[in-house]
Design a protein around this motif. Structure first.
Motif, mmCIF file in Angstrom:
data_model
loop_
_atom_site.group_PDB
_atom_site.id
_atom_site.type_symbol
_atom_site.label_atom_id
_atom_site.label_comp_id
_atom_site.label_asym_id
_atom_site.label_seq_id
_atom_site.Cartn_x
_atom_site.Cartn_y
_atom_site.Cartn_z
ATOM 1 N N GLN A 6 5.198 5.259 -3.446
ATOM 2 C CA GLN A 6 5.073 4.657 -2.157
ATOM 3 C C GLN A 6 6.330 5.344 -0.999
ATOM 4 O O GLN A 6 6.214 5.515 -0.134
ATOM 5 N N PHE A 7 7.478 5.305 -1.925
ATOM 6 C CA PHE A 7 8.501 6.254 -1.121
ATOM 7 C C PHE A 7 8.378 7.343 -0.648
ATOM 8 O O PHE A 7 8.479 7.817 0.494
ATOM 9 N N ILE A 8 7.686 8.276 -1.514
ATOM 10 C CA ILE A 8 7.349 9.696 -1.166
ATOM 11 C C ILE A 8 6.322 9.623 -0.013
ATOM 12 O O ILE A 8 6.513 10.420 1.057
ATOM 13 N N LYS A 9 5.439 8.790 -0.016
ATOM 14 C CA LYS A 9 4.191 8.605 1.174
ATOM 15 C C LYS A 9 4.820 8.206 2.204
ATOM 16 O O LYS A 9 4.159 8.813 3.440
ATOM 17 N N SER A 10 5.660 7.220 2.043
ATOM 18 C CA SER A 10 6.386 6.796 3.376
ATOM 19 C C SER A 10 7.151 7.700 4.205
ATOM 20 O O SER A 10 7.376 7.642 5.152
ATOM 21 N N LEU A 11 7.459 8.994 3.623
ATOM 22 C CA LEU A 11 8.170 9.971 4.393
ATOM 23 C C LEU A 11 7.461 10.924 5.324
ATOM 24 O O LEU A 11 7.910 11.305 6.236
ATOM 25 N N TYR A 12 6.140 10.797 5.049
ATOM 26 C CA TYR A 12 5.551 11.766 5.571
ATOM 27 C C TYR A 12 3.891 11.123 6.065
ATOM 28 O O TYR A 12 3.269 11.986 7.043
ATOM 29 N N SER A 13 3.443 10.238 5.516
ATOM 30 C CA SER A 13 2.003 9.736 5.857
ATOM 31 C C SER A 13 1.743 8.427 6.314
ATOM 32 O O SER A 13 1.572 7.388 5.612
ATOM 33 N N PRO A 14 1.573 8.213 7.688
ATOM 34 C CA PRO A 14 1.197 6.987 8.160
ATOM 35 C C PRO A 14 -0.038 6.434 7.770
ATOM 36 O O PRO A 14 -0.324 5.242 7.659
ATOM 37 N N LYS A 15 -0.910 7.166 7.400
ATOM 38 C CA LYS A 15 -2.167 6.738 6.987
ATOM 39 C C LYS A 15 -2.225 6.197 5.492
ATOM 40 O O LYS A 15 -2.736 5.156 5.173
#
Length: 256
Positions: A6-15
């Motif tokens: 979730q941390f990695i995704k939250s850095l670049y992906s609003p979707k």
């Protein structure tokens, strides 16, 4: 999805952030504590290192370079007429019994120990710790007493540093929760603008992940000891934009 993904995704992906609005509040709170822990690592490291180095510097200065003084009734007294400033390597020691130097002047300092008229301050890693002489009640302290206190303090650093870092962490976590709660209120305005059917509990979860990018950006800047102009405004602006993009990814209800 685990907290690290979730941390990695939250850095670049609003979707990818958008579906997090349905997860349990406990996991979101855990994520906020995790994010806060990452954010204080640079300042905690700098603070701890400066404190260890500073203790040696001030112990040496009290013995050899500071004038004779006495702390009585919550006030330091000496024979000097102007503040005395000592520079040792990357550390600065300020001795001022005249009341000339004040706390505001220390806010922009780095790696500084200040023995002022009514208080002592330690500045390192962007953190300011203070000690009021009035806390020693009716005791009277002189140079020799301060040397003994510093020696005791130095021997207890292994206990004191973790306690101070814990206080920094709790304070930073409190500020992060306040930041997220306010951003979640802004999210309610965005959901009306974008005509999305979500409630405050959803915007709070989304806000918690939307602050990831600005938080990590300023953590990196802190680790590089780089001051970002208008940092607070930039932080809110980036978090707002990300939250806007996240809410925009949520499907709108079909109009009848």
């Amino acid at each position: 999805m685990n907290i690290f993904k979730q941390f990695i995704k939250s850095l670049y992906s609003p979707k990818d952030i958008a579906p997090y609005r349905f997860q349990g509040i406990g996991k979101t709170i855990l994520y906020v504590f995790f994010l806060t822990l990452l954010s204080i690592i640079p300042s905690s490291v700098y603070f701890s290192t400066a404190l260890i180095n500073g203790m040696g510097a001030i112990q040496d200065s009290v013995k050899t370079e500071l004038p004779s003084f006495i702390i009585e009734n919550g006030e330091m007294q000496s024979d000097i007429d102007v503040p005395k400033i000592i520079n040792k390597d990357d550390f600065t020691i300020i001795f001022d019994s005249t009341g000339t130097v004040n706390q505001k002047e220390l806010s922009n300092s780095n790696n500084t120990i200040a023995l002022l008229k009514n208080d002592a301050y330690f500045v390192a890693g962007g953190q300011v710790q203070s000690f009021s002489y009035s806390m020693i009640n009716d005791a009277v302290l002189t140079n020799d007493d301060i040397e003994s206190v510093l020696a005791t303090f130095d021997s207890l650093l292994a206990i004191i540093i973790p306690l101070i870092v814990l206080v920094i962490y709790i304070f930073a976590a409190g500020l992060k929760f306040i930041e997220i709660s306010f951003l979640a209120l802004v999210g309610l305005l965005l959901k009306k603008l974008l005509e999305v059917d979500i409630q405050y509990r959803h915007t709070w979860r989304l806000a918690a992940y939307s602050v990831t990018l600005p938080t990590i950006f300023f953590t990196v800047m802190d680790s590089l000891k780089t001051l970002v102009p208008n940092g607070a405004i930039l932080n809110w602006f980036v978090a707002f934009i990300i939250l806007f993009l996240v809410i925009k990814e949520i499907p709108r209800p079909e109009k009848k």
